[in-house]
Motif scaffolding. Structure first.
Motif, mmCIF file in Angstrom:
data_model
loop_
_atom_site.group_PDB
_atom_site.id
_atom_site.type_symbol
_atom_site.label_atom_id
_atom_site.label_comp_id
_atom_site.label_asym_id
_atom_site.label_seq_id
_atom_site.Cartn_x
_atom_site.Cartn_y
_atom_site.Cartn_z
ATOM 1 N N LYS A 88 0.839 -1.213 0.000
ATOM 2 C CA LYS A 88 0.000 0.000 0.000
ATOM 3 C C LYS A 88 0.873 1.262 0.000
ATOM 4 O O LYS A 88 0.587 2.219 -0.734
ATOM 5 N N ALA A 89 1.932 1.254 0.817
ATOM 6 C CA ALA A 89 2.813 2.435 0.881
ATOM 7 C C ALA A 89 3.466 2.684 -0.475
ATOM 8 O O ALA A 89 3.536 3.835 -0.941
ATOM 9 N N GLU A 90 3.933 1.620 -1.125
ATOM 10 C CA GLU A 90 4.588 1.747 -2.436
ATOM 11 C C GLU A 90 3.657 2.387 -3.470
ATOM 12 O O GLU A 90 4.071 3.227 -4.271
ATOM 13 N N ILE A 91 2.417 1.943 -3.449
ATOM 14 C CA ILE A 91 1.450 2.432 -4.455
ATOM 15 C C ILE A 91 0.940 3.827 -4.078
ATOM 16 O O ILE A 91 0.881 4.729 -4.921
ATOM 17 N N ALA A 92 0.617 3.994 -2.776
ATOM 18 C CA ALA A 92 0.005 5.254 -2.340
ATOM 19 C C ALA A 92 0.961 6.442 -2.491
ATOM 20 O O ALA A 92 0.564 7.525 -2.938
ATOM 21 N N LYS A 93 2.240 6.232 -2.145
ATOM 22 C CA LYS A 93 3.188 7.358 -2.211
ATOM 23 C C LYS A 93 3.343 7.879 -3.648
ATOM 24 O O LYS A 93 3.442 9.073 -3.887
ATOM 25 N N LYS A 124 -3.692 4.876 5.573
ATOM 26 C CA LYS A 124 -3.659 6.056 6.442
ATOM 27 C C LYS A 124 -4.948 6.877 6.315
ATOM 28 O O LYS A 124 -4.926 8.111 6.176
ATOM 29 N N GLY A 125 -6.062 6.130 6.285
ATOM 30 C CA GLY A 125 -7.370 6.774 6.280
ATOM 31 C C GLY A 125 -7.816 7.339 4.945
ATOM 32 O O GLY A 125 -8.854 7.996 4.847
ATOM 33 N N LYS A 126 -7.041 7.077 3.890
ATOM 34 C CA LYS A 126 -7.387 7.660 2.593
ATOM 35 C C LYS A 126 -7.619 6.534 1.579
ATOM 36 O O LYS A 126 -6.875 5.538 1.572
ATOM 37 N N LEU A 127 -8.628 6.698 0.732
ATOM 38 C CA LEU A 127 -8.942 5.678 -0.264
ATOM 39 C C LEU A 127 -8.105 5.894 -1.534
ATOM 40 O O LEU A 127 -8.033 7.008 -2.054
#
Ligand SMILES: [Zn+2]
Length: 290
Positions: A188-193, A229-232
């Motif tokens: 998730k971190a890899e994609i979200a950032k 982190k609370g965001k979709l």
């Protein structure tokens, strides 16, 4: 030979210029292939644009040749979003091709000190080709990493230029790691950032996604959407790195907007040369617009 009637050019062979809905002559078909909305779609994957022997390289002259071959064979560019959304706008008889560019390497898009595009980078070669082939504009999908072609102060300008031509920007993660080796939170971190970074440059959040090395995370649903982190976060598509053309978006059985094939843009076995030769010999049936 043509007849000029009130400024309208009429070809002598009426079949090649049927009169369209509004009475204007339509252009001749782009290819002689029969309509085939269920045929295969070429999605070509490129990385570096310089001399090199492995699958990651296409030389500038070979890339120019690819554009020429594709054009002559009646292919016209569309984006990944147009493909997965089944909204490819094509001239009659044309076949779609999606040109995709992975990793955001500088040799894909470099602007020189004088403000002009480097004629040896992929965008420079394509933009030059498009000058004489306006129906083959610089319209592709760029799956990027934070390097974003390497000229930090020009990132926004390049994204805006690409969008202006009809291209789109996609997410290729932040650190280009094997997602199959990470836990869900790391994925998730890899994609979200990377999604956040691209959104900060004005890219729409529901962008196309491409997992590095074509490796999907164990939890495959993460390529579609998740909360971090609370965001979709959501992506409109995800693609593989593969060796064959993809299913038509009309192929209800085989088409999957979160898992479709791309083929290599180079001369290796099962690369673009191989597949274009198959099309030429009638051994693969490609999508052809009615
Ligand atoms: Zn990559």
């Amino acid at each position: 030979m043509v007849n000029l009637v009130a400024g309208v050019v009429l070809a002598q062979k009426p079949l090649s210029t049927p009169i369209g809905t509004f009475g204007f002559p339509q252009p001749a078909r782009v290819s002689t292939r029969k309509p085939n909305p269920d045929g295969k779609v070429f999605i070509v994957m490129y990385h570096h644009f310089r001399e090199g022997s492995n699958a990651m390289f296409r030389s500038p002259s070979k890339f120019r040749q690819d554009l020429e071959h594709l054009y002559k064979m009646g292919f016209r560019p569309v984006t990944i979003s147009e493909y997965v959304g089944n909204r490819m706008i094509l001239a009659q008889g044309a076949s779609p091709v999606v040109m995709t560019f992975d990793d955001g390497h500088p040799d894909q898009f470099t602007i020189r000190k004088d403000g002009t595009i480097d004629p040896k980078c992929a965008v420079g070669i394509w933009a030059d080709f498009a000058k004489t082939h306006p129906d083959f504009p610089v319209k592709g999908t760029f799956y990027t990493l934070p390097v974003l072609w390497g000229q930090h102060n020009l990132i926004q300008k390049k994204i805006d230029m690409l969008k202006g031509w009809g291209s789109e920007i996609g997410n290729h993660t932040y650190n280009h790691r094997f997602l199959s080796r990470l836990n869900d939170d790391q994925v998730k971190a890899e994609i979200a950032k990377m999604n956040d970074l691209l959104v900060s440059y004005g890219v729409k959040p529901n962008m196309p996604f491409c997992p590095p090395y074509g490796e999907y995370p164990h939890n495959k649903s993460l390529v579609k959407s998740f909360t971090y982190k609370g965001k979709l976060y959501a992506h409109s598509s995800a693609c593989m790195a593969w060796d064959s053309p993809a299913a038509s978006p009309n192929d209800a059985k085989k088409f999957n907007r979160y898992k479709f094939e791309r083929l290599h843009g180079n001369g290796r076995e099962m690369g673009i040369d191989y597949w274009l030769d198959k099309v030429q010999k009638g051994k693969v049936q490609v999508y052809v617009a009615p």
